[in-house]
Design an enzyme around this catalytic site. Structure first.
Site, PDB file in Angstrom:
ATOM      1  N   GLU A 145       0.843  -1.204   0.000  1.00  0.00           N
ATOM      2  CA  GLU A 145       0.000   0.000   0.000  1.00  0.00           C
ATOM      3  C   GLU A 145       0.877   1.252   0.000  1.00  0.00           C
ATOM      4  O   GLU A 145       2.070   1.177   0.327  1.00  0.00           O
ATOM      5  CB  GLU A 145      -0.928  -0.022   1.212  1.00  0.00           C
ATOM      6  CG  GLU A 145      -0.197  -0.077   2.548  1.00  0.00           C
ATOM      7  CD  GLU A 145      -0.479   1.115   3.426  1.00  0.00           C
ATOM      8  OE1 GLU A 145      -0.675   2.228   2.893  1.00  0.00           O
ATOM      9  OE2 GLU A 145      -0.475   0.936   4.648  1.00  0.00           O
ATOM     10  N   LYS A 150      -3.395   0.310  13.432  1.00  0.00           N
ATOM     11  CA  LYS A 150      -2.844   1.628  13.762  1.00  0.00           C
ATOM     12  C   LYS A 150      -2.896   1.823  15.272  1.00  0.00           C
ATOM     13  O   LYS A 150      -3.877   1.480  15.916  1.00  0.00           O
ATOM     14  CB  LYS A 150      -3.698   2.721  13.110  1.00  0.00           C
ATOM     15  CG  LYS A 150      -3.300   3.050  11.701  1.00  0.00           C
ATOM     16  CD  LYS A 150      -3.812   4.427  11.311  1.00  0.00           C
ATOM     17  CE  LYS A 150      -5.096   4.345  10.518  1.00  0.00           C
ATOM     18  NZ  LYS A 150      -5.393   5.594   9.785  1.00  0.00           N
TER      19      LYS A 150
HETATM   20  N1  PSU Z   1      -1.327   2.376   9.948  1.00  0.00           N
HETATM   21  C1  PSU Z   1      -0.398   3.303  10.253  1.00  0.00           C
HETATM   22  N2  PSU Z   1      -0.301   4.390   9.433  1.00  0.00           N
HETATM   23  C2  PSU Z   1      -1.111   4.544   8.341  1.00  0.00           C
HETATM   24  C3  PSU Z   1      -2.083   3.553   8.029  1.00  0.00           C
HETATM   25  C4  PSU Z   1      -2.148   2.499   8.871  1.00  0.00           C
HETATM   26  O1  PSU Z   1       0.316   3.178  11.233  1.00  0.00           O
HETATM   27  O2  PSU Z   1      -0.983   5.549   7.636  1.00  0.00           O
HETATM   28  C5  PSU Z   1      -2.985   3.723   6.827  1.00  0.00           C
HETATM   29  C6  PSU Z   1      -3.186   2.398   6.089  1.00  0.00           C
HETATM   30  O3  PSU Z   1      -3.067   2.651   4.708  1.00  0.00           O
HETATM   31  C7  PSU Z   1      -4.612   2.025   6.433  1.00  0.00           C
HETATM   32  C8  PSU Z   1      -5.253   3.387   6.528  1.00  0.00           C
HETATM   33  O4  PSU Z   1      -5.214   1.218   5.443  1.00  0.00           O
HETATM   34  O5  PSU Z   1      -4.291   4.147   7.235  1.00  0.00           O
HETATM   35  C9  PSU Z   1      -6.592   3.354   7.207  1.00  0.00           C
HETATM   36  O6  PSU Z   1      -7.170   4.621   7.123  1.00  0.00           O
HETATM   37  P1  PSU Z   1      -8.708   4.856   7.515  1.00  0.00           P
HETATM   38  O7  PSU Z   1      -8.784   4.625   9.008  1.00  0.00           O
HETATM   39  O8  PSU Z   1      -8.982   6.272   7.145  1.00  0.00           O
HETATM   40  O9  PSU Z   1      -9.494   3.865   6.754  1.00  0.00           O
END
Ligand code: PSU
Ligand code: MN
Length: 291
Positions: free
Chosen positions: A25, A155
Site C-alpha cells: 500500500e 494503527k
Molecule cells: N497504519 C499506520 N499508518 C497509516 C495507516 C495504517 O500506522 O498511515 C494507513 C493504512 O493505509 C490504512 C489506513 O489502510 O491508514 C486506514 O485509514 P482509515 O482509518 O482512514 O481507513
C-alpha cells in the site's frame, strides 16, 4: 478493465509465470510516515520482497489509472503530493486523474483486480478509540476481498479489542504469526487474542490455502514487530490526552508526530522496521503457497 488497471511489466511477468507477488500500500508513503522515512520504508519493503525471491507490486493511482507496480519516479510522485484513496475513493480518483496513495482497503481491491493474494502494510485501519462510529473501510474490505494482509496489528491510535470484535463478526481469520496475542504495533503484546496461531511460512501458507478453500475472503496475518518501543502505550496515552481538542483528519498525523517526539524519533524507525519485516514475511509465505 485494462484501461484503468496498469500492471507493470515486472509484475505482469511474475503473475504470468506463477511466481510470488506481494502488493504494497502507499497511504503509508503519502500520509502515514513523514519524509524521509516514507520513501525509505517503501524502497526497503520492495528490496526485502525481492531478497526473498518475490516481486513487489506497489500500488497507487496516477494519470487516471490504478498502477500495480510503481517505478521509483512514480513512487516519488506519490510521496510528494497524493490524496488518501480508500476503496470508495478509487473511482473518483481515477476519473479525476488524481495522484492517489492507496489504503489497505483500496490496495486489496487493486490486488484482487490484478490477481495478487498477498499484501503487506504496517498496521490495518480499524475502530477508533472513543469513536466507534469511525471505523476504517479496511475491515469491510477484509470481509469481502480474498487477500492476506500482513501487518503488525492495527494503527496505534485504534481500539484493538473493538477492531478484533468487528473482524470476528466479518468472519475474517486473524492469524498470529508465531504469537498468541494480537500485536500492538510498537509492541508484541496487547492482551487481545488472535483467532489462530501459525508458525512459520509453511504453516501460514497451509492455513491460508485451507481458509480460502473453505470460502474465507480477507485474512489478517499479524506479525509481531521486530523491536519494541519502550513505554509505547504510556506515550500514546499522553499524546492522546494532549491532543484531546483536535478533531478530523488532523488527529492521526498530529498524534503520530507527537509520539515520534516523545519517543525521540524511535517510533518512526520502528515503524519502518516493522513494515519491512511484514513485507519480508509476506514474501516468504507467498513463495510457499505458489505451487
Ligand atoms: N497504519 C499506520 N499508518 C497509516 C495507516 C495504517 O500506522 O498511515 C494507513 C493504512 O493505509 C490504512 C489506513 O489502510 O491508514 C486506514 O485509514 P482509515 O482509518 O482512514 O481507513
Ligand atoms: Mn476513519
Amino acid at each position: 478493465m485494462t484501461d484503468i488497471l496498469r500492471i507493470s511489466a515486472a509484475v505482469a511477468e511474475a503473475l504470468a509465470k506463477g511466481r510470488p507477488v506481494v502488493a504494497l500500500e502507499t497511504s503509508i508513503v503519502g500520509q502515514g510516515l513523514p519524509a524521509p522515512h516514507n520513501l525509505r520504508a517503501a524502497r526497503e519493503c520492495e528490496a526485502a520482497i525481492r531478497e526473498e525471491g518475490a516481486t513487489p507490486a506497489t500500488v497507487g493511482v496516477l494519470d487516471g489509472q490504478i498502477h500495480v507496480g510503481l517505478d521509483d519516479a512514480e513512487l516519488v510522485r506519490i510521496a510528494t503530493a497524493a490524496i488518501k484513496v480508500s476503496s470508495r475513493d478509487l473511482g473518483p480518483a481515477i476519473a479525476h486523474g488524481a495522484v492517489g496513495a492507496t489504503t489497505v482497503a483500496a490496495t486489496m481491491r487493486a490486488a484482487a483486480m490484478a490477481g495478487i493474494r498477498f499484501l503487506a502494510t504496517g498496521g490495518i485501519g480499524g475502530v477508533h478509540r472513543g469513536h466507534p462510529e469511525d471505523e476504517s473501510a479496511d475491515l469491510v474490505e477484509l470481509g469481502r476481498t480474498q487477500v492476506a494482509v500482513f501487518c503488525a496489528g492495527a494503527k496505534i491510535i485504534l481500539d484493538l479489542a473493538l477492531t478484533l470484535e468487528r473482524l470476528e463478526s466479518l468472519s475474517v481469520p486473524v492469524l498470529g504469526y508465531g504469537c498468541d496475542e494480537f500485536p500492538a504495533f510498537y509492541t508484541a503484546r496487547s492482551g487481545c487474542p488472535i483467532s489462530a496461531r501459525v508458525d512459520g511460512p509453511d504453516d501460514t501458507a497451509a492455513a491460508l490455502r485451507a481458509a480460502w478453500a473453505t470460502g474465507a475472503r480477507g485474512v489478517v496475518v499479524a506479525v509481531p514487530p521486530p523491536g519494541e518501543l519502550e513505554d509505547a502505550e504510556k506515550i500514546v496515552q499522553r499524546a492522546l490526552r494532549e491532543l484531546a481538542g483536535v478533531s478530523g483528519p488532523e488527529v492521526t498525523p498530529r498524534l503520530l508526530a507527537r509520539v515520534a517526539e516523545l519517543s525521540g524519533g524511535r517510533s518512526l524507525d520502528l515503524n519502518v522496521e516493522l513494515v519491512v519485516n511484514n513485507a519480508r514475511v509476506a514474501a516468504r509465505v507467498a513463495g510457499g503457497i505458489i505451487d
